[in-house]
Write a protein that holds these residues in place. Structure first.
Motif, short mmCIF file in Angstrom:
data_model
loop_
_atom_site.label_atom_id
_atom_site.label_comp_id
_atom_site.label_asym_id
_atom_site.label_seq_id
_atom_site.Cartn_x
_atom_site.Cartn_y
_atom_site.Cartn_z
N ASN A 71 5.35 28.04 29.43
CA ASN A 71 4.03 28.22 28.83
C ASN A 71 3.30 29.45 29.35
O ASN A 71 2.09 29.46 29.48
CB ASN A 71 3.17 26.96 29.02
CG ASN A 71 3.86 25.75 28.44
OD1 ASN A 71 4.27 25.75 27.28
ND2 ASN A 71 4.02 24.72 29.25
N THR A 72 4.07 30.49 29.68
CA THR A 72 3.47 31.75 30.14
C THR A 72 4.16 32.94 29.46
O THR A 72 5.16 32.79 28.79
CB THR A 72 3.60 31.93 31.67
OG1 THR A 72 4.99 32.05 32.00
CG2 THR A 72 2.97 30.80 32.44
N SER A 73 3.57 34.10 29.71
CA SER A 73 4.15 35.36 29.26
C SER A 73 4.35 36.25 30.47
O SER A 73 3.61 36.15 31.45
CB SER A 73 3.21 36.08 28.29
OG SER A 73 3.08 35.34 27.11
N LEU A 74 5.34 37.10 30.41
CA LEU A 74 5.59 38.08 31.46
C LEU A 74 5.75 39.44 30.79
O LEU A 74 6.57 39.60 29.89
CB LEU A 74 6.87 37.74 32.22
CG LEU A 74 7.34 38.80 33.22
CD1 LEU A 74 6.40 38.82 34.43
CD2 LEU A 74 8.76 38.55 33.65
N SER A 75 4.95 40.41 31.24
CA SER A 75 5.03 41.75 30.68
C SER A 75 5.75 42.68 31.65
O SER A 75 5.39 42.76 32.82
CB SER A 75 3.63 42.30 30.39
OG SER A 75 3.03 41.56 29.35
N LEU A 76 6.76 43.36 31.14
CA LEU A 76 7.44 44.41 31.89
C LEU A 76 6.80 45.71 31.44
O LEU A 76 6.83 46.04 30.24
CB LEU A 76 8.94 44.39 31.61
CG LEU A 76 9.71 43.33 32.42
CD1 LEU A 76 9.40 41.93 31.99
CD2 LEU A 76 11.18 43.61 32.38
#
Length: 161
Positions: free
Chosen positions: A100-105
């Motif tokens: 339930n999260t997002s990860l931005s590279l």
């Protein structure tokens, strides 16, 4: 080797988690003249459904890297750190994406490096990207090539994690 390991893990998982991960904001930096490497940036969104959650015993998704076959066969997952005014790039084995999260590279943070480019991507071009994840075999995106200035303008006002 990593790809083979990921494929083996996928076979064991029953391939049920295909809809849990989405990829957005996929960008390749146009390489500087005379260089054969560049960066790949994107956002991974992990939203497990009931079937996925039951298989994973609420485990995070793991990103191991990415493939851009039209440009290179050699990529690495990296992290940039700033210590005492010195920026250092370090290869890392994986990045965890919690449920339930997002990860931005992003530039200046975690990203995928593309090495030994067989073709020099130009701003405006697009290339298919395949992500190497622990559970989701179908995480892909179409990366748009942008100049450093375009990327900086897109990221203006955003804080890099």
């Amino acid at each position: 080797m990593k790809r083979l390991l990921c494929s083996a893990l996928l076979g064991l998982s029953g391939l049920s988690a295909q809809a849990a991960v989405t990829v957005t904001d996929c960008v390749i930096r146009e390489p500087a003249p005379g260089t054969d490497k560049t960066g790949l940036y994107f956002t991974v969104n992990y939203q497990p459904d009931a079937e996925t959650a039951s298989l994973r015993l609420p485990a995070p998704e793991a990103l191991y890297g990415a493939a851009v076959p039209a440009l290179t066969s050699y990529t690495e997952l990296h992290d940039m750190t700033h210590v005492d005014g010195v920026m250092t790039m370090t290869r890392i084995p994986q990045v965890q994406v919690k449920p339930n999260t997002s990860l931005s590279l992003t530039p200046g943070g975690k990203h995928v490096m593309l090495f030994n480019l067989t073709k020099m991507p130009k701003a405006g071009e697009q290339y298919p990207v395949e992500l190497w994840l622990a559970f989701d075999p179908n995480a892909t995106c179409m990366a748009e090539v942008k100049t450093s200035a375009q990327i900086a303008a897109d990221n203006a006002g955003q804080v890099t994690p």
